[in-house]
Design a protein around this motif. Structure first.
Motif, PDB file in Angstrom:
ATOM      1  N   ASP A 136     -16.028  -2.073 -54.984  1.00 57.79           N
ATOM      2  CA  ASP A 136     -15.909  -3.463 -55.573  1.00 57.79           C
ATOM      3  C   ASP A 136     -15.458  -3.382 -56.858  1.00 57.79           C
ATOM      4  O   ASP A 136     -15.023  -4.506 -57.705  1.00 57.79           O
ATOM      5  N   GLY A 137     -14.867  -2.078 -57.430  1.00 59.81           N
ATOM      6  CA  GLY A 137     -14.608  -2.196 -58.995  1.00 59.81           C
ATOM      7  C   GLY A 137     -15.571  -1.362 -59.746  1.00 59.81           C
ATOM      8  O   GLY A 137     -15.081  -1.096 -60.896  1.00 59.81           O
ATOM      9  N   ARG A 138     -16.860  -1.672 -59.107  1.00 60.75           N
ATOM     10  CA  ARG A 138     -18.027  -1.158 -60.239  1.00 60.75           C
ATOM     11  C   ARG A 138     -18.829  -0.015 -59.249  1.00 60.75           C
ATOM     12  O   ARG A 138     -19.018   1.175 -59.753  1.00 60.75           O
ATOM     13  N   ASP A 139     -19.348  -0.341 -58.319  1.00 61.75           N
ATOM     14  CA  ASP A 139     -20.355   0.036 -57.527  1.00 61.75           C
ATOM     15  C   ASP A 139     -19.723   1.187 -56.509  1.00 61.75           C
ATOM     16  O   ASP A 139     -19.317   0.977 -55.751  1.00 61.75           O
ATOM     17  N   VAL A 140     -20.292   2.473 -56.715  1.00 58.09           N
ATOM     18  CA  VAL A 140     -20.046   3.681 -55.731  1.00 58.09           C
ATOM     19  C   VAL A 140     -20.986   4.294 -55.046  1.00 58.09           C
ATOM     20  O   VAL A 140     -21.284   5.251 -54.821  1.00 58.09           O
ATOM     21  N   SER A 141     -22.172   3.282 -54.882  1.00 58.58           N
ATOM     22  CA  SER A 141     -23.534   3.638 -54.252  1.00 58.58           C
ATOM     23  C   SER A 141     -23.031   3.811 -52.755  1.00 58.58           C
ATOM     24  O   SER A 141     -23.818   4.515 -51.949  1.00 58.58           O
ATOM     25  N   ALA A 142     -22.179   3.401 -52.129  1.00 63.17           N
ATOM     26  CA  ALA A 142     -21.507   3.632 -50.708  1.00 63.17           C
ATOM     27  C   ALA A 142     -20.946   4.903 -50.570  1.00 63.17           C
ATOM     28  O   ALA A 142     -20.694   5.471 -49.299  1.00 63.17           O
ATOM     29  N   TRP A 143     -20.835   5.756 -51.571  1.00 61.63           N
ATOM     30  CA  TRP A 143     -20.340   6.800 -51.591  1.00 61.63           C
ATOM     31  C   TRP A 143     -20.884   8.094 -51.850  1.00 61.63           C
ATOM     32  O   TRP A 143     -21.879   8.113 -52.736  1.00 61.63           O
ATOM     33  N   GLU A 144     -20.377   9.387 -51.775  1.00 58.23           N
ATOM     34  CA  GLU A 144     -21.021  10.714 -52.169  1.00 58.23           C
ATOM     35  C   GLU A 144     -19.918  11.681 -52.341  1.00 58.23           C
ATOM     36  O   GLU A 144     -18.871  11.522 -51.662  1.00 58.23           O
ATOM     37  N   SER A 145     -19.917  12.713 -53.101  1.00 63.07           N
ATOM     38  CA  SER A 145     -19.310  14.005 -53.010  1.00 63.07           C
ATOM     39  C   SER A 145     -19.103  14.372 -51.603  1.00 63.07           C
ATOM     40  O   SER A 145     -20.112  14.420 -50.728  1.00 63.07           O
ATOM     41  N   GLU A 146     -17.871  15.251 -51.198  1.00 58.38           N
ATOM     42  CA  GLU A 146     -17.883  15.640 -49.715  1.00 58.38           C
ATOM     43  C   GLU A 146     -19.044  16.958 -49.634  1.00 58.38           C
ATOM     44  O   GLU A 146     -19.266  17.310 -48.453  1.00 58.38           O
ATOM     45  N   GLN A 147     -19.472  17.160 -50.580  1.00 61.51           N
ATOM     46  CA  GLN A 147     -20.533  18.458 -50.508  1.00 61.51           C
ATOM     47  C   GLN A 147     -22.083  17.594 -50.644  1.00 61.51           C
ATOM     48  O   GLN A 147     -22.906  18.122 -50.337  1.00 61.51           O
ATOM     49  N   GLY A 148     -21.903  16.277 -50.740  1.00 62.74           N
ATOM     50  CA  GLY A 148     -23.158  15.431 -51.029  1.00 62.74           C
ATOM     51  C   GLY A 148     -23.586  15.352 -52.558  1.00 62.74           C
ATOM     52  O   GLY A 148     -23.065  16.032 -53.334  1.00 62.74           O
ATOM     53  N   GLY A 149     -24.228  14.400 -52.956  1.00 63.47           N
ATOM     54  CA  GLY A 149     -24.599  14.271 -54.277  1.00 63.47           C
ATOM     55  C   GLY A 149     -23.810  13.240 -54.821  1.00 63.47           C
ATOM     56  O   GLY A 149     -22.853  12.447 -54.397  1.00 63.47           O
ATOM     57  N   ARG A 150     -23.533  13.289 -56.128  1.00 60.97           N
ATOM     58  CA  ARG A 150     -22.814  12.256 -57.111  1.00 60.97           C
ATOM     59  C   ARG A 150     -21.399  12.377 -57.029  1.00 60.97           C
ATOM     60  O   ARG A 150     -20.940  13.239 -56.678  1.00 60.97           O
ATOM     61  N   GLY A 183     -13.364  15.844 -52.949  1.00 59.36           N
ATOM     62  CA  GLY A 183     -13.110  14.670 -52.133  1.00 59.36           C
ATOM     63  C   GLY A 183     -14.530  13.883 -52.143  1.00 59.36           C
ATOM     64  O   GLY A 183     -15.564  14.396 -52.240  1.00 59.36           O
ATOM     65  N   ILE A 184     -14.420  12.605 -51.555  1.00 58.89           N
ATOM     66  CA  ILE A 184     -15.687  11.698 -51.517  1.00 58.89           C
ATOM     67  C   ILE A 184     -15.763  11.242 -50.118  1.00 58.89           C
ATOM     68  O   ILE A 184     -14.745  11.167 -49.448  1.00 58.89           O
ATOM     69  N   ARG A 185     -16.787  10.877 -49.349  1.00 57.49           N
ATOM     70  CA  ARG A 185     -16.919  10.315 -48.292  1.00 57.49           C
ATOM     71  C   ARG A 185     -18.111   9.236 -48.423  1.00 57.49           C
ATOM     72  O   ARG A 185     -18.799   9.253 -49.212  1.00 57.49           O
ATOM     73  N   THR A 186     -17.756   8.414 -47.412  1.00 58.64           N
ATOM     74  CA  THR A 186     -19.050   7.199 -47.229  1.00 58.64           C
ATOM     75  C   THR A 186     -20.402   7.859 -46.784  1.00 58.64           C
ATOM     76  O   THR A 186     -20.277   8.773 -45.988  1.00 58.64           O
ATOM     77  N   ARG A 187     -21.291   7.366 -47.329  1.00 66.27           N
ATOM     78  CA  ARG A 187     -22.657   7.439 -46.548  1.00 66.27           C
ATOM     79  C   ARG A 187     -22.888   7.218 -45.407  1.00 66.27           C
ATOM     80  O   ARG A 187     -23.503   7.604 -44.578  1.00 66.27           O
ATOM     81  N   GLN A 188     -22.120   5.969 -45.015  1.00 63.32           N
ATOM     82  CA  GLN A 188     -22.241   5.654 -43.700  1.00 63.32           C
ATOM     83  C   GLN A 188     -21.349   6.047 -42.707  1.00 63.32           C
ATOM     84  O   GLN A 188     -20.184   6.135 -43.136  1.00 63.32           O
ATOM     85  N   SER A 189     -21.604   6.090 -41.386  1.00 62.86           N
ATOM     86  CA  SER A 189     -20.453   6.623 -40.412  1.00 62.86           C
ATOM     87  C   SER A 189     -20.008   5.622 -39.563  1.00 62.86           C
ATOM     88  O   SER A 189     -20.818   4.597 -39.565  1.00 62.86           O
ATOM     89  N   PHE A 190     -18.623   5.734 -39.514  1.00 66.53           N
ATOM     90  CA  PHE A 190     -18.011   4.688 -38.583  1.00 66.53           C
ATOM     91  C   PHE A 190     -17.220   5.082 -37.040  1.00 66.53           C
ATOM     92  O   PHE A 190     -16.897   6.332 -37.186  1.00 66.53           O
ATOM     93  N   CYS A 191     -16.872   4.226 -36.558  1.00 69.60           N
ATOM     94  CA  CYS A 191     -16.346   4.393 -35.185  1.00 69.60           C
ATOM     95  C   CYS A 191     -15.021   3.519 -35.147  1.00 69.60           C
ATOM     96  O   CYS A 191     -14.166   3.688 -36.236  1.00 69.60           O
ATOM     97  N   ASP A 192     -14.857   2.626 -34.584  1.00 72.12           N
ATOM     98  CA  ASP A 192     -13.822   1.447 -34.215  1.00 72.12           C
ATOM     99  C   ASP A 192     -13.872   0.493 -35.729  1.00 72.12           C
ATOM    100  O   ASP A 192     -15.243  -0.184 -35.914  1.00 72.12           O
ATOM    101  N   ILE A 193     -12.961   0.520 -36.605  1.00 74.81           N
ATOM    102  CA  ILE A 193     -12.969  -0.341 -37.770  1.00 74.81           C
ATOM    103  C   ILE A 193     -11.641  -1.055 -38.029  1.00 74.81           C
ATOM    104  O   ILE A 193     -10.553  -0.682 -37.538  1.00 74.81           O
ATOM    105  N   GLN A 194     -11.855  -2.102 -38.896  1.00 68.55           N
ATOM    106  CA  GLN A 194     -10.535  -2.775 -39.671  1.00 68.55           C
ATOM    107  C   GLN A 194     -10.884  -2.494 -41.049  1.00 68.55           C
ATOM    108  O   GLN A 194     -11.985  -2.556 -41.558  1.00 68.55           O
TER     109      GLN A 194
END
Length: 241
Positions: free
Chosen positions: A52-66, A84-95
């Protein structure tokens, strides 16, 4: 008897005709679609806001962590040489909605070295992010391409330094219990509101060298690539379909 049937026939025909002309015969009232609020400039009410422009809590490093990228002025910006970074949550079908911006400074950079990043669906399938404004490269590697698989229908790129958007419909591949592919992945992409991928069928996961192929997998995170360029992201949200 025959006379009675003949006399009744026009009445039945008229009744059938009246029924066919009744608009209520094609009205469906249930189930009622769920209401989704869509305020201007804000994610839909049923969306998962990933940044949302501030909060990165949904993400982590591709190796895990900050998260190793910088956050400033409402943007999440790649730190070249990090990961790179990845979401902590997993997804299948999405918009998925993502806004991105490539660096203003382009001197000395061209082709794949200019504003390169990527959005990986299920961490395996790359939608290319690149500065493709007056920047020649291979067509299936420019912005809006499914990297090394499908070139975009058109080049809808804006000038470097301007914010751009992707609106993505992703249908995950399906596999049988034995691991065989039953349904391939499909993707539709609008780049800055312009259709660039139209229900494109993917041949498999993204490969830099060699042909794409499938291997069975489950739902997986979204992944944003670090590719030695200060690409910025903002206003990232997803709706599970």
């Amino acid at each position: 008897m025959a006379a009675c049937l003949l006399a009744a026939a026009p009445a039945f025909a008229q009744a059938a005709g009246d029924h066919a002309r009744d608009p209520k015969t094609t009205e469906v009232w249930a189930p009622v679609p769920t209401i989704v609020a869509t305020p201007v400039g804000i994610a839909p009410s049923d969306a998962i806001v990933l940044f949302d422009g501030r909060d990165v809590s949904a993400w982590e490093s591709e190796q895990g962590g900050r998260v190793p990228w910088s956050v400033a002025d409402g943007a999440l910006t790649v730190v070249p040489g990090s990961k790179g970074i990845r979401t902590r949550q997993s997804f299948c079908d999405i918009q998925l909605h993502v806004e991105w911006r490539t660096p203003v400074e382009t001197k000395g950079f061209e082709g794949q070295n200019r504003g390169n990043s990527g959005i990986f669906l299920q961490a395996l399938y790359e939608l290319q992010v690149l500065d493709s404004y007056n920047n020649a490269t291979y067509a299936n590697g420019q912005a809006g391409s499914i990297y090394k698989q499908a070139m975009p229908l058109v080049n809808a790129s804006r000038a470097p330094g301007q914010w751009q958007s992707y609106d993505i419909i992703w249908k995950a591949p399906r596999f049988s219990q034995g691991g065989g592919l039953t349904t391939p992945a499909r993707i539709t992409v609008l780049h800055n509101g312009v259709l660039v991928q139209d229900d494109t069928v993917l041949a498999g996961k993204t490969e830099y060298i060699g042909a794409p192929s499938y291997a069975p997998h489950a739902c997986a995170p979204l992944y944003l690539q670090e590719h030695d360029s200060k690409v910025s992201y903002r206003n990232i949200w997803v709706r599970e379909l």
